[in-house]
Write an enzyme that holds these catalytic residues in place. Structure first.
Site, PDB file in Angstrom:
ATOM      1  N   ASN A   9       4.713   1.764  -3.585  1.00  0.00           N
ATOM      2  CA  ASN A   9       4.490   1.445  -4.996  1.00  0.00           C
ATOM      3  C   ASN A   9       3.049   1.843  -5.306  1.00  0.00           C
ATOM      4  O   ASN A   9       2.121   1.150  -4.890  1.00  0.00           O
ATOM      5  CB  ASN A   9       4.716  -0.052  -5.235  1.00  0.00           C
ATOM      6  CG  ASN A   9       4.353  -0.461  -6.660  1.00  0.00           C
ATOM      7  OD1 ASN A   9       4.154   0.389  -7.535  1.00  0.00           O
ATOM      8  ND2 ASN A   9       4.262  -1.755  -6.895  1.00  0.00           N
ATOM      9  N   TRP A  10       2.913   2.946  -6.025  1.00  0.00           N
ATOM     10  CA  TRP A  10       1.555   3.455  -6.284  1.00  0.00           C
ATOM     11  C   TRP A  10       0.818   2.679  -7.367  1.00  0.00           C
ATOM     12  O   TRP A  10      -0.354   2.924  -7.603  1.00  0.00           O
ATOM     13  CB  TRP A  10       1.628   4.932  -6.692  1.00  0.00           C
ATOM     14  CG  TRP A  10       1.822   5.859  -5.548  1.00  0.00           C
ATOM     15  CD1 TRP A  10       1.804   5.567  -4.207  1.00  0.00           C
ATOM     16  CD2 TRP A  10       2.047   7.276  -5.636  1.00  0.00           C
ATOM     17  NE1 TRP A  10       2.010   6.702  -3.461  1.00  0.00           N
ATOM     18  CE2 TRP A  10       2.160   7.759  -4.321  1.00  0.00           C
ATOM     19  CE3 TRP A  10       2.170   8.166  -6.696  1.00  0.00           C
ATOM     20  CZ2 TRP A  10       2.377   9.109  -4.041  1.00  0.00           C
ATOM     21  CZ3 TRP A  10       2.392   9.509  -6.426  1.00  0.00           C
ATOM     22  CH2 TRP A  10       2.497   9.975  -5.109  1.00  0.00           C
ATOM     23  N   LYS A  11       1.544   1.792  -8.062  1.00  0.00           N
ATOM     24  CA  LYS A  11       0.909   1.031  -9.152  1.00  0.00           C
ATOM     25  C   LYS A  11       0.202   2.021 -10.095  1.00  0.00           C
ATOM     26  O   LYS A  11       0.725   3.109 -10.334  1.00  0.00           O
ATOM     27  CB  LYS A  11      -0.010  -0.052  -8.570  1.00  0.00           C
ATOM     28  CG  LYS A  11       0.742  -0.910  -7.532  1.00  0.00           C
ATOM     29  CD  LYS A  11       0.055  -2.161  -7.120  1.00  0.00           C
ATOM     30  CE  LYS A  11       0.926  -2.898  -6.096  1.00  0.00           C
ATOM     31  NZ  LYS A  11       0.408  -4.184  -5.687  1.00  0.00           N
ATOM     32  N   HIS A  95       8.273  -7.006 -10.512  1.00  0.00           N
ATOM     33  CA  HIS A  95       7.112  -7.105  -9.621  1.00  0.00           C
ATOM     34  C   HIS A  95       6.224  -8.241 -10.123  1.00  0.00           C
ATOM     35  O   HIS A  95       6.118  -8.463 -11.330  1.00  0.00           O
ATOM     36  CB  HIS A  95       6.339  -5.780  -9.615  1.00  0.00           C
ATOM     37  CG  HIS A  95       5.287  -5.742  -8.542  1.00  0.00           C
ATOM     38  ND1 HIS A  95       4.068  -6.367  -8.695  1.00  0.00           N
ATOM     39  CD2 HIS A  95       5.280  -5.194  -7.304  1.00  0.00           C
ATOM     40  CE1 HIS A  95       3.355  -6.193  -7.586  1.00  0.00           C
ATOM     41  NE2 HIS A  95       4.068  -5.491  -6.724  1.00  0.00           N
ATOM     42  N   GLU A  97       3.182  -8.485 -10.551  1.00  0.00           N
ATOM     43  CA  GLU A  97       2.165  -8.062 -11.537  1.00  0.00           C
ATOM     44  C   GLU A  97       2.788  -7.919 -12.926  1.00  0.00           C
ATOM     45  O   GLU A  97       2.144  -8.196 -13.932  1.00  0.00           O
ATOM     46  CB  GLU A  97       1.507  -6.747 -11.069  1.00  0.00           C
ATOM     47  CG  GLU A  97       0.595  -6.993  -9.873  1.00  0.00           C
ATOM     48  CD  GLU A  97       0.476  -5.833  -8.899  1.00  0.00           C
ATOM     49  OE1 GLU A  97       0.847  -4.697  -9.250  1.00  0.00           O
ATOM     50  OE2 GLU A  97       0.009  -6.071  -7.757  1.00  0.00           O
ATOM     51  N   GLY A 173      -2.248  -7.018  -1.855  1.00  0.00           N
ATOM     52  CA  GLY A 173      -3.553  -6.384  -2.054  1.00  0.00           C
ATOM     53  C   GLY A 173      -4.716  -7.200  -1.529  1.00  0.00           C
ATOM     54  O   GLY A 173      -5.870  -6.910  -1.822  1.00  0.00           O
ATOM     55  N   SER A 213       0.415  -6.359   1.839  1.00  0.00           N
ATOM     56  CA  SER A 213      -0.515  -5.875   2.857  1.00  0.00           C
ATOM     57  C   SER A 213       0.192  -5.303   4.103  1.00  0.00           C
ATOM     58  O   SER A 213      -0.275  -5.473   5.229  1.00  0.00           O
ATOM     59  CB  SER A 213      -1.524  -6.962   3.252  1.00  0.00           C
ATOM     60  OG  SER A 213      -2.280  -7.356   2.122  1.00  0.00           O
ATOM     61  N   GLY A 234       2.070  -1.239  -1.199  1.00  0.00           N
ATOM     62  CA  GLY A 234       1.123  -0.796  -2.215  1.00  0.00           C
ATOM     63  C   GLY A 234       0.052   0.091  -1.595  1.00  0.00           C
ATOM     64  O   GLY A 234       0.235   1.294  -1.401  1.00  0.00           O
ATOM     65  N   GLY A 235      -1.078  -0.513  -1.246  1.00  0.00           N
ATOM     66  CA  GLY A 235      -2.254   0.225  -0.774  1.00  0.00           C
ATOM     67  C   GLY A 235      -1.973   1.281   0.296  1.00  0.00           C
ATOM     68  O   GLY A 235      -2.437   2.428   0.178  1.00  0.00           O
TER      69      GLY A 235
HETATM   70  O1  LIG Z   1       4.475  -3.454  -4.460  1.00  0.00           O
HETATM   71  C1  LIG Z   1       3.741  -3.595  -3.501  1.00  0.00           C
HETATM   72  C2  LIG Z   1       3.082  -4.837  -3.246  1.00  0.00           C
HETATM   73  O2  LIG Z   1       2.540  -5.396  -4.400  1.00  0.00           O
HETATM   74  C3  LIG Z   1       2.187  -4.893  -2.046  1.00  0.00           C
HETATM   75  O3  LIG Z   1       0.931  -4.300  -2.280  1.00  0.00           O
HETATM   76  P1  LIG Z   1      -0.084  -4.146  -1.039  1.00  0.00           P
HETATM   77  O4  LIG Z   1       0.672  -3.437   0.037  1.00  0.00           O
HETATM   78  O5  LIG Z   1      -1.227  -3.339  -1.589  1.00  0.00           O
HETATM   79  O6  LIG Z   1      -0.459  -5.534  -0.629  1.00  0.00           O
END
Ligand SMILES: O=C[C@H](O)COP(=O)(O)O
Length: 253
Positions: A9-11, A95, A97, A173, A213, A234-235
């Site tokens: 998920n690149w956000k 999600h 967010e 995150g 994470s 994500g990251g």
């Molecule tokens: O969609 C992915 C998640 O919000 C996890 O993000 P993260 O891997 O940066 O903690």
């Protein structure tokens, strides 16, 4: 045996050229689709370009949200018809967010999940508790309630296709990962809830990801757990090297 699914998920990260370069680099390194489902959920602006860049590779492209209606006067929104039309396969729904900053509720999440299925998109439904809820001993009730409301009205066949991502909000995150045991326990709660709403057989089919994470250093242990069938990342999905390592771990799980 459930096929693992790793979704990045690149956000709201990457420019158009960075996005295209990433997919072109990763394309040839994606494991066979019979071993693993590999997905990148990119900003909506780049979806057409990335579907083209992924071409016939095993990498599938997903959106990060969508409207539940097929069309209409909803300025700024993106519809499931539009996503399906350009060749998108997956869509993240609910999600944390989106729930926190964009007023997503259990009701809108349910409408979107149903709409995604009606338009041949596979929803990745996100659920998870806050730190305070966990501390207050409400993990089980929060997750059960989110799952129950989100899947209301879905058929057994749709549940078998659904992907559910359990993401504890405090681990997103932050660098704090749930222990593999805690993540497995929460994913087990999700599966048990599906079994009580549908059947043991259907619950055995639904794929449940852990998110929060996830990185190359912890994915193997997470994927070795009974109820964890993949990861929503994500990251660590932003760099080709770490994303490919996650895919490799997924294909060997
Ligand atoms: O969609 C992915 C998640 O919000 C996890 O993000 P993260 O891997 O940066 O903690």
């Amino acid at each position: 045996m459930r096929k693992p699914i790793i979704a990045g998920n690149w956000k709201m990260y990457k420019t158009a050229s960075q996005a295209k370069e990433f997919v072109e680099k990763v394309n040839g390194l994606v494991p066979d689709a019979d071993k693993l489902d590999s997905v990148i959920c990119a900003p909506a602006l780049y979806l057409t370009q990335l579907v083209d860049a992924a071409g016939n590779s095993a990498l599938k492209i997903g959106a990060q949200t969508m409207h539940d209606k097929g069309e209409g006067a909803f300025t700024g929104e993106i519809s499931p018809v539009q996503l399906a039309d350009i060749g998108v396969d997956y869509v993240i729904i609910g999600h944390s967010e989106r729930r926190q900053y964009f007023n997503e509720t259990d009701e809108t999440v349910n409408a979107k999940v149903k709409s995604a299925f009606s338009h041949q998109l596979t929803p990745i439904l996100c659920v998870g508790e806050t730190d305070e809820q966990r501390e207050a001993g409400k993990l089980e009730s929060i997750v059960e309630s989110q799952v129950e409301k989100a899947v209301e009205g879905l058929t057994d066949a749709q549940i078998a296709e659904l992907v559910i991502a359990y993401e504890p909000i405090w681990a997103i995150g932050t660098g704090k990962t749930a222990t593999a045991e805690d993540a497995n326990e929460a994913c087990g709660i999700v599966r048990k809830k599906i079994a009580s709403l549908y059947s043991e057989d259907t619950a055995e089919k639904v794929r449940i990801q852990y998110g929060g994470s996830v990185k190359p250093a912890n994915i193997q242990e997470l994927l070795s757990m009974e109820h964890i069938d993949g990861a929503l990342v994500g990251g660590a999905s932003l760099e080709t090297e770490s994303f490919v390592q996650l895919l490799e771990a997924g294909s060997n799980a």
